[in-house]
Design a protein around this motif. Structure first.
Motif, mmCIF file in Angstrom:
data_model
loop_
_atom_site.group_PDB
_atom_site.id
_atom_site.type_symbol
_atom_site.label_atom_id
_atom_site.label_comp_id
_atom_site.label_asym_id
_atom_site.label_seq_id
_atom_site.Cartn_x
_atom_site.Cartn_y
_atom_site.Cartn_z
ATOM 1 N N MET A 1 -12.447 23.312 8.141
ATOM 2 C CA MET A 1 -13.066 24.292 7.257
ATOM 3 C C MET A 1 -14.590 24.141 7.317
ATOM 4 O O MET A 1 -15.096 23.042 7.529
ATOM 5 C CB MET A 1 -12.587 24.095 5.810
ATOM 6 C CG MET A 1 -12.889 22.743 5.208
ATOM 7 S SD MET A 1 -12.468 22.621 3.445
ATOM 8 C CE MET A 1 -13.768 23.620 2.729
ATOM 9 N N GLY A 86 -9.077 34.538 0.260
ATOM 10 C CA GLY A 86 -9.849 33.905 1.317
ATOM 11 C C GLY A 86 -10.543 32.612 0.951
ATOM 12 O O GLY A 86 -11.218 32.010 1.788
ATOM 13 N N LYS A 87 -10.388 32.130 -0.279
ATOM 14 C CA LYS A 87 -11.092 30.923 -0.716
ATOM 15 C C LYS A 87 -10.284 29.659 -0.395
ATOM 16 O O LYS A 87 -9.103 29.701 -0.078
ATOM 17 C CB LYS A 87 -11.371 30.983 -2.219
ATOM 18 C CG LYS A 87 -12.302 32.116 -2.638
ATOM 19 C CD LYS A 87 -13.697 31.920 -2.066
ATOM 20 C CE LYS A 87 -14.658 33.009 -2.544
ATOM 21 N NZ LYS A 87 -16.002 32.834 -1.951
ATOM 22 N N THR A 88 -10.965 28.533 -0.515
ATOM 23 C CA THR A 88 -10.312 27.229 -0.384
ATOM 24 C C THR A 88 -10.220 26.607 -1.764
ATOM 25 O O THR A 88 -11.216 26.512 -2.477
ATOM 26 C CB THR A 88 -11.099 26.302 0.557
ATOM 27 O OG1 THR A 88 -11.115 26.870 1.873
ATOM 28 C CG2 THR A 88 -10.463 24.921 0.617
ATOM 29 N N GLN A 113 -4.491 34.941 1.957
ATOM 30 C CA GLN A 113 -5.203 34.192 3.008
ATOM 31 C C GLN A 113 -5.988 33.008 2.434
ATOM 32 O O GLN A 113 -7.113 32.710 2.866
ATOM 33 C CB GLN A 113 -6.151 35.117 3.772
ATOM 34 C CG GLN A 113 -5.514 36.399 4.305
ATOM 35 C CD GLN A 113 -4.671 36.134 5.540
ATOM 36 O OE1 GLN A 113 -5.170 35.638 6.546
ATOM 37 N NE2 GLN A 113 -3.394 36.459 5.463
ATOM 38 N N THR A 115 -6.669 28.990 1.494
ATOM 39 C CA THR A 115 -6.412 27.624 1.951
ATOM 40 C C THR A 115 -6.180 26.748 0.727
ATOM 41 O O THR A 115 -6.995 26.734 -0.194
ATOM 42 C CB THR A 115 -7.606 27.088 2.770
ATOM 43 O OG1 THR A 115 -7.736 27.877 3.965
ATOM 44 C CG2 THR A 115 -7.389 25.625 3.148
ATOM 45 N N ARG A 388 -3.224 27.304 5.140
ATOM 46 C CA ARG A 388 -4.590 27.627 5.558
ATOM 47 C C ARG A 388 -4.629 29.064 6.061
ATOM 48 O O ARG A 388 -3.836 29.442 6.932
ATOM 49 C CB ARG A 388 -5.067 26.684 6.663
ATOM 50 C CG ARG A 388 -6.519 26.947 7.080
ATOM 51 C CD ARG A 388 -7.021 25.896 8.027
ATOM 52 N NE ARG A 388 -8.426 26.099 8.332
ATOM 53 C CZ ARG A 388 -9.153 25.307 9.101
ATOM 54 N NH1 ARG A 388 -8.588 24.231 9.654
ATOM 55 N NH2 ARG A 388 -10.431 25.547 9.325
ATOM 56 N N ALA A 389 -5.535 29.837 5.457
ATOM 57 C CA ALA A 389 -5.735 31.231 5.873
ATOM 58 C C ALA A 389 -4.418 31.999 5.957
ATOM 59 O O ALA A 389 -4.169 32.749 6.896
ATOM 60 C CB ALA A 389 -6.472 31.285 7.204
ATOM 61 N N GLY A 390 -3.566 31.786 4.970
ATOM 62 C CA GLY A 390 -2.343 32.568 4.895
ATOM 63 C C GLY A 390 -1.155 32.020 5.644
ATOM 64 O O GLY A 390 -0.093 32.652 5.656
ATOM 65 N N GLN A 391 -1.282 30.841 6.267
ATOM 66 C CA GLN A 391 -0.191 30.269 7.039
ATOM 67 C C GLN A 391 0.155 28.872 6.520
ATOM 68 O O GLN A 391 -0.735 28.084 6.220
ATOM 69 C CB GLN A 391 -0.581 30.169 8.524
ATOM 70 C CG GLN A 391 -0.892 31.508 9.182
ATOM 71 C CD GLN A 391 0.325 32.402 9.255
ATOM 72 O OE1 GLN A 391 1.425 31.951 9.543
ATOM 73 N NE2 GLN A 391 0.111 33.694 9.005
#
Length: 404
Positions: A1, A86-88, A113, A115, A388-391
């Motif tokens: 990241m 989209g955030k972590t 998405q 993380t 992470r990012a939707g996965q």
């Protein structure tokens, strides 16, 4: 990241409100001093144990908008409606055991998405957790156990931990205990939780004795002993005890705790329990004439787990309930002398939120941020990243059906 430059400290959104925080005001300052160019923004909260003004007084920005933040830190699960695409995020997600209550949370993390790094999964090379509140669960759990024992037997009345300002205030309460009779207290476990419980009994100057002396000697003062897994379990096939094997194959073992029940007055259960492992005792055991335990502080609070009487968790406001051995039914706390009183609060560190937050903040500064800002050479963050990012990360692919 990418390396974060603005870290957002989230307000807690669960009900009832959690008063803990991932970073205290002083730790925010320490973090900014340690990493020039990094800033912390704090979301205002009416419930946090550290007020907004305490952050402002140290020059930390307090602002509701978290959209510009690269990394968002909370403690407990973030409400689904509050998640930013989209955030972590870092928080205790309580999803890796496929908990039904948090399925929508993980679904939203993947859909947006996001993380997700889970504190519970932050481990060192040996697989040991490096960030946890367990020590404070043990401290409050032991205190609550003694409070419950005193109240059940009409010996003393202590102020609940959640009404204490901090650990020092709580100490002033248990130092008042002058009428503790010559009871025997058993603590199960050897980890962080048990160490917290041991700290309280040590500060109270209650004498620690060996397991042998605990079982076979009489004392004219209160005493306690610490029981590890081998003290109250054995292999079913009679082979020699093997700690590593017990953790790998707990179903091959059976409980021998029955020998402690006739001499124990207060049980403080702090041992991690695997669902495949034996229960400490059975409900039928409580009907035996020699079952002496009158109060159980189930600090680990596994519902229908190692302590079969813990048929539900309790709350900070109403921390105890009674179990009637004759009927197997739960009753209001302190109902009758013949009942067993159980304290099974499932969020004990929340009762001393300032102390617990300071300790947790220290762990984050020592463990999480060096990995976040130093490239994660030991792979600690990779092990703790659920998505992470939707996965889903490969080691968490087993959650695919849970969120599908």
């Amino acid at each position: 990241m990418p390396l974060p430059t603005l870290i957002g400290l989230l307000r807690e959104g669960r009900t009832p409100p959690d008063r803990r925080v991932a970073l205290t005001p002083k730790k925010c300052v320490e973090l900014q001093d340690a990493y020039p160019g990094l800033r912390v923004r704090v979301q205002p909260s009416p419930h946090r144990a550290f007020s907004d003004q305490e952050y402002l007084d140290l020059g930390i920005e307090v602002k509701d908008d978290m959209a510009a933040c690269d990394l968002l830190l909370g403690v407990k699960e973030v409400p689904v409606a509050w998640l930013l695409p989209g955030k972590t995020y870092c928080f205790f997600s309580h999803t890796i055991k496929q908990q039904p209550a948090n399925k929508q949370l993980l679904q939203t993390v993947l859909h947006e998405q996001i993380t997700l790094i889970d504190y519970e999964l932050l481990t060192n090379a040996a697989g040991q957790r490096v960030v946890a509140f367990g020590h404070w669960a043990g401290i409050v759990g032991a205190y609550n156990g003694l409070l419950t024992y005193g109240r059940k037997h009409g010996l003393f009345a202590l102020k609940p931990a959640w009404q204490c300002v901090d650990m020092e205030d709580m100490e002033e309460e248990f130092f008042k205990v002058k009428r503790l009779p010559s009871i025997k207290i058993a603590i199960t476990g050897t980890g962080r939780v048990a160490q917290g419980a041991l700290e309280v009994l040590g500060r109270m100057d209650i004498r620690r004795v060996s397991v042998y002396d605990y079982l076979y000697l009489d004392f004219h003062e209160p005493v306690y002993t610490q029981l590890c897994s081998s003290d109250y379990n054995r292999r079913r096939d009679g082979r020699v005890w093997d700690t590593a094997n017990f953790h790998q194959e707990p179903a091959a073992y059976e409980s021998t705790f029955a020998k402690y029940a006739p001499v124990t007055d207060l049980l403080i259960a702090c041992a991690y329990w695997d669902p495949a492992a034996p229960h400490l005792f059975t409900e039928a055991d409580t009907q035996r004439a020699d079952f002496k335990i009158s109060v159980i502080a189930d600090v680990t609070c596994d519902v229908n787990g190692s302590i079969p009487l813990t048929q539900r968790s309790s709350t900070i406001a109403e921390p105890a309930f009674d179990y009637d051995p004759a009927t197997g039914q739960l009753e209001p706390a302190y109902a009758r002398p013949a009942t067993i009183t159980v304290m099974a609060v499932d969020n004990l560190p929340c009762e001393l939120p300032r102390n617990a937050s300071r300790d947790f903040s220290r762990q984050l500064l020592d463990q999480l941020f060096p990995a976040l800002l130093g490239g994660d050479p030991a792979g600690m963050l990779a092990r703790a990243t659920i998505a992470r990012a939707g996965q889903l990360y490969p080691r968490f692919q087993y959650l695919a059906d849970y969120v599908r």
